[in-house]
Design a protein around this motif. Sequence first.
Motif, PDB file in Angstrom:
ATOM      1  N   ASN A  64       6.758   9.759   1.721  1.00  0.00           N
ATOM      2  CA  ASN A  64       5.405   9.101   1.902  1.00  0.00           C
ATOM      3  C   ASN A  64       4.975   8.435   0.628  1.00  0.00           C
ATOM      4  OD1 ASN A  64       5.164  10.111   5.078  1.00  0.00           O
ATOM      5  ND2 ASN A  64       5.472  11.978   3.724  1.00  0.00           N
ATOM      6  N   PRO A  65       5.534   7.326   0.183  1.00  0.00           N
ATOM      7  CA  PRO A  65       5.261   6.996  -1.011  1.00  0.00           C
ATOM      8  C   PRO A  65       3.820   6.008  -1.070  1.00  0.00           C
ATOM      9  CG  PRO A  65       6.837   5.685  -0.274  1.00  0.00           C
ATOM     10  CD  PRO A  65       6.737   6.896   0.787  1.00  0.00           C
ATOM     11  N   VAL A  66       3.129   6.280  -2.089  1.00  0.00           N
ATOM     12  CA  VAL A  66       1.878   5.278  -2.205  1.00  0.00           C
ATOM     13  C   VAL A  66       1.916   4.369  -3.620  1.00  0.00           C
ATOM     14  CG1 VAL A  66      -0.644   5.229  -2.481  1.00  0.00           C
ATOM     15  CG2 VAL A  66       0.408   7.080  -1.099  1.00  0.00           C
ATOM     16  N   TRP A  67       2.273   3.156  -3.112  1.00  0.00           N
ATOM     17  CA  TRP A  67       2.332   2.118  -4.312  1.00  0.00           C
ATOM     18  C   TRP A  67       1.178   1.729  -4.705  1.00  0.00           C
ATOM     19  CZ3 TRP A  67       6.123   1.899  -0.252  1.00  0.00           C
ATOM     20  CH2 TRP A  67       7.253   2.347  -0.608  1.00  0.00           C
ATOM     21  N   ASP A  68       0.197   1.156  -3.807  1.00  0.00           N
ATOM     22  CA  ASP A  68      -1.131   0.386  -3.935  1.00  0.00           C
ATOM     23  C   ASP A  68      -0.738  -0.546  -5.041  1.00  0.00           C
ATOM     24  OD1 ASP A  68      -3.518  -0.103  -3.578  1.00  0.00           O
ATOM     25  OD2 ASP A  68      -4.271   1.133  -4.943  1.00  0.00           O
ATOM     26  N   ASN A  77      10.382  10.861  -2.541  1.00  0.00           N
ATOM     27  CA  ASN A  77       9.130  10.941  -1.899  1.00  0.00           C
ATOM     28  C   ASN A  77       9.429  10.228  -0.446  1.00  0.00           C
ATOM     29  OD1 ASN A  77       6.585  10.309  -0.915  1.00  0.00           O
ATOM     30  ND2 ASN A  77       5.751  10.399  -3.239  1.00  0.00           N
ATOM     31  N   THR A 115       5.429   5.409   5.063  1.00  0.00           N
ATOM     32  CA  THR A 115       4.987   6.946   5.681  1.00  0.00           C
ATOM     33  C   THR A 115       6.431   7.254   6.428  1.00  0.00           C
ATOM     34  OG1 THR A 115       3.921   5.925   7.875  1.00  0.00           O
ATOM     35  CG2 THR A 115       2.569   6.617   6.209  1.00  0.00           C
ATOM     36  N   ILE A 150       0.774  -1.279  -0.027  1.00  0.00           N
ATOM     37  CA  ILE A 150       0.020   0.062   0.258  1.00  0.00           C
ATOM     38  C   ILE A 150       0.911   1.250  -0.064  1.00  0.00           C
ATOM     39  CG2 ILE A 150      -1.749   1.175   1.229  1.00  0.00           C
ATOM     40  CD1 ILE A 150      -2.832  -1.594  -0.038  1.00  0.00           C
ATOM     41  N   ASN A 151       1.457   1.485   1.096  1.00  0.00           N
ATOM     42  CA  ASN A 151       2.210   2.689   1.185  1.00  0.00           C
ATOM     43  C   ASN A 151       3.454   2.637   2.199  1.00  0.00           C
ATOM     44  OD1 ASN A 151       0.284   2.782   3.547  1.00  0.00           O
ATOM     45  ND2 ASN A 151       0.486   5.042   3.562  1.00  0.00           N
ATOM     46  N   ARG A 180       4.833  -3.421   6.890  1.00  0.00           N
ATOM     47  CA  ARG A 180       5.112  -2.187   6.414  1.00  0.00           C
ATOM     48  C   ARG A 180       6.376  -1.890   6.307  1.00  0.00           C
ATOM     49  NH1 ARG A 180       3.177   2.071  10.240  1.00  0.00           N
ATOM     50  NH2 ARG A 180       2.764   0.348  11.704  1.00  0.00           N
ATOM     51  N   THR A 220       8.083  -3.598  -6.379  1.00  0.00           N
ATOM     52  CA  THR A 220       7.246  -2.435  -6.673  1.00  0.00           C
ATOM     53  C   THR A 220       8.191  -1.505  -7.569  1.00  0.00           C
ATOM     54  OG1 THR A 220       7.947  -0.891  -4.631  1.00  0.00           O
ATOM     55  CG2 THR A 220       6.131  -2.518  -4.573  1.00  0.00           C
TER      56      THR A 220
END
Length: 94
Positions: A55-59, A53, A22, A19-20, A91, A47
Amino acid sequence: MKNSAEMGEVSALLKVRVINGTRLAVRDLRSSDPYVVLKLGHQVVKTRVIKSNLNPVWDEELTLSIFATTPRKIEVSGSNIVRSSGTEKVRCMT
């Protein structure tokens, strides 16, 4: 790396949703270019890299094949890895 004929038939697929991240640590000059790597036996999936970044968001959904000979240990690469018990959430922060 072994091919599927050497490993036997696929008995299952393991799908992992990344997901991400932080508040990642700065690893480059002022930011990071994070990504997540999963290893299971001889298989490696990764990924995409998200440039600059913290605070990356991969999803992203990563898929690994499970064979009869597959070790029952999955490795997650990255620095600052946090694991929680129960739901086996992982995470990863690089």
